[in-house]
Each structure stands twice: as structure tokens, then as C-alpha cells.
Design a protein around this motif. Structure first.
Motif, PDB file in Angstrom:
ATOM      1  N   MET A   1      63.232   4.663  17.301  1.00 42.08           N
ATOM      2  CA  MET A   1      63.187   5.278  18.943  1.00 42.08           C
ATOM      3  C   MET A   1      61.748   5.101  19.466  1.00 42.08           C
ATOM      4  N   ALA A   2      61.086   5.630  18.660  1.00 41.74           N
ATOM      5  CA  ALA A   2      59.532   5.631  18.960  1.00 41.74           C
ATOM      6  C   ALA A   2      58.993   4.183  19.414  1.00 41.74           C
ATOM      7  N   GLN A   3      59.420   3.253  18.559  1.00 46.93           N
ATOM      8  CA  GLN A   3      58.910   1.874  18.608  1.00 46.93           C
ATOM      9  C   GLN A   3      59.578   1.363  20.062  1.00 46.93           C
ATOM     10  N   SER A   5      60.234   3.149  22.695  1.00 43.33           N
ATOM     11  CA  SER A   5      59.324   3.632  23.738  1.00 43.33           C
ATOM     12  C   SER A   5      58.094   3.258  23.665  1.00 43.33           C
ATOM     13  N   GLU A   6      57.450   2.754  22.651  1.00 40.67           N
ATOM     14  CA  GLU A   6      56.221   2.122  22.879  1.00 40.67           C
ATOM     15  C   GLU A   6      56.378   0.558  23.240  1.00 40.67           C
ATOM     16  N   ARG A   7      57.493  -0.330  22.963  1.00 37.52           N
ATOM     17  CA  ARG A   7      57.560  -1.406  23.628  1.00 37.52           C
ATOM     18  C   ARG A   7      57.658  -1.277  25.257  1.00 37.52           C
ATOM     19  N   ARG A   8      58.653  -0.352  25.760  1.00 40.41           N
ATOM     20  CA  ARG A   8      58.573  -0.237  26.978  1.00 40.41           C
ATOM     21  C   ARG A   8      57.186   0.114  27.955  1.00 40.41           C
TER      22      ARG A   8
END
Length: 68
Positions: A1-3, A5-8
Motif C-alpha cells: 500500500m505504501a509503495q 502511494s509513493e508511486r503516485r
């Protein structure tokens, strides 16, 4: 999930850098495909194409222009 968000966040930063680069070049506000002006109502950092190229039927499977 954090990945995800980081990608966005990274994608948004890339769009912003592209908009700033186009401002420096004097091409911000022009469609990346046909160079027609993008109307004031559509002119935002995340809109890089005029209304004709933004229509789902006009969009190719992959963008014709990759510009930050």
C-alpha cells in the motif's frame, strides 16, 4: 500500500516537473500532440493534451508523446 502511494507521489512530481519545463520553454498550454492551445478551463498541470486528444476515442493505446 505504501509503495502505491509513493508511486503516485512520484508520478505527480514528474507531471509537475514537466509542466514547469514546458513553462520555461514557452510551450505550456499547448497540446503535446498537435500543439493547439489548451483552453483555459482545461489548463492545469495534469492536462497535457487538448480536448480533441483527451477524448477516449482519440487516445491511442499508448501516448504518442512522452514528455516528463
Amino acid at each position: 500500500m505504501a509503495q502505491g502511494s509513493e508511486r503516485r507521489v512520484q508520478q505527480e512530481m514528474q507531471r509537475i516537473r514537466g509542466a514547469l519545463l514546458r513553462m520555461d520553454e514557452g510551450t505550456y498550454g499547448e497540446c503535446l500532440n498537435c500543439e493547439e492551445p489548451i483552453g483555459a478551463g482545461r489548463l492545469r498541470a495534469d492536462l497535457r493534451f487538448c480536448s480533441a486528444w483527451s477524448a477516449p476515442a482519440a487516445r491511442p493505446a499508448k501516448p504518442m508523446v512522452s514528455y516528463m
